[in-house]
Enzyme design. Sequence first.
Site, short mmCIF file in Angstrom:
data_model
loop_
_atom_site.label_atom_id
_atom_site.label_comp_id
_atom_site.label_asym_id
_atom_site.label_seq_id
_atom_site.Cartn_x
_atom_site.Cartn_y
_atom_site.Cartn_z
N TYR A 94 -5.73 9.57 11.59
CA TYR A 94 -6.83 9.97 10.71
C TYR A 94 -7.78 8.82 10.40
O TYR A 94 -8.87 9.04 9.88
CB TYR A 94 -6.28 10.53 9.40
N ASP A 124 8.68 17.18 17.10
CA ASP A 124 8.73 18.59 17.47
C ASP A 124 10.13 19.18 17.24
O ASP A 124 10.26 20.33 16.81
CB ASP A 124 8.27 18.79 18.92
N ASP A 144 3.55 20.93 5.59
CA ASP A 144 3.04 22.30 5.48
C ASP A 144 4.07 23.30 6.02
O ASP A 144 4.20 24.40 5.49
CB ASP A 144 1.72 22.44 6.24
N LYS A 152 7.27 10.44 17.96
CA LYS A 152 7.36 10.89 19.35
C LYS A 152 7.49 9.66 20.23
O LYS A 152 6.63 9.34 21.06
CB LYS A 152 6.11 11.71 19.71
#
Length: 370
Positions: free
Chosen positions: A143, A227, A255, A194
Site C-alpha cells: 500500500y 492462502d 475481513d 507467501k
Amino acid sequence: MPANKKLLVLPGDGIGPEVMREVRRIIDWMDRRRSVSFEIEEGLVGGAALDAEGTPCSDATLARARAADAVLFGSVGGPKWDSLPFDKRPELGILRLRKELGLFANLRPAVVLDPLVEASSLKPDLVRGLDLMIVRESTGGIYFGEPRGVETMPNGKRRGIDTEVYTEDEIARVARVGFDLARKRRGKLTSVEKANVMQSGRLWRAVVGEIGKAEFPDVELEHMYADNCAMQLCSRPKQFDVILGSNLFGDLLSDLAAALTGSLGMLPSATLGAIGADGRRHALYEPVHGSAPDIAGKGIANPCAQMLSFAMLLRWSFGMEEDAALVETAVQSVLAGGLRTADIMQAGMARVGTGVMGEAVVRELDKLAA
C-alpha cells in the site's frame, strides 16, 4: 469537572457520523456516571474533508491528531468520490494518518459473542467460543511501496504497478507486538506470508523466526502461507490465537475473519504506534466495517463496532480496563436480550435501528453501574 483525556473524533463519511453519535452517548454517560471527562475535538477526514478542505486529511487535522491522546475514527469513502484521481481518494486520509503518526500495528480482534453464534456463516460448532486476534502491519508493504502507478508502455497498452517492500526493522517491530500479545493470551502466534513465491515473504518468515527464537522462546510460532490461512480460517478457525500478517494479507484475512463473527458491524480495531520516551503512544481506533454507503442515512447501521472500538481505546490508550469491560459487557447484554440491527438479524429477535441500539447500550450501562 476538567477534561482529563484528549480525544480527536473523526466521523468521516457514510455511516461514520451515524455510528459515532452513539459513541458520543457513551462518552456523555461516562462523564455523568463514571467521573471521567474527555476533552473532545471533532474534525473532517476522507470525502467530508475533500469537500470542505480540498484534501482527504489536512495538515491541521494531522497536527490535531498528533496532539491528541487518541483518535477515534469512523469511516471514509463512497461513490460520490469514486471518479477522483488516485491522489485525491478519500481513503488516503486514513493512510496518511497511519503513516505520519507511525501507526504500524493494527489489532483486529475477531470474537464470536455467544448471542451471535447463529449469525456466523459457519456452523455453530466451528465458531462457538472463537477468540482470535489479527495483527496487521499498517505502514509498509504494497500500500506504500514504490514504484507505483499506471503507465503507458511503448505498444500503447497500460500497465499497473504496485511494489511490495518491507525492511527488516519494519517486520521486527510488528512481530514483537504479535509475540507480546500471544504471550499474554494463549501463547501461539501464526505468521502468514507467501514465502514460496515472494521475496518479501521470505524475509518476513526469516525475521519473524529470528525474533521468536531470540526473544519469545515461550511462544509457539507457526509459519503459514496466507492462502492456506484463509482456507484454515474457514475450516478450523479455533486453531488460531494471534495471526500476524503484512499490510495486504492482514487486510484480507481480517475481513475474512469478520465473516466468521456474523458481521463486519461487530468488529473493532486499534492501530498503535511505538511507545515514546515519555510513555505516550499515538493510537487510532476504528470499526472494520467501512463507510457502507449503500445504507448511509437510513438509520439502520450497526453501531456496535464503533462502540467496541471506543472500548479498545479506553483499554489501550488510557488503561481503563474496568470501563472498557463495562462497554463490552453492555453490548453483549443488549444482544443477549434479543435486539439486532439488520446486519445481524436472526429469527425471533427484535430488529432495531442505529439509535435504538445505542440507547439500549446506554441503558444497560446504567444497570451495570448501579
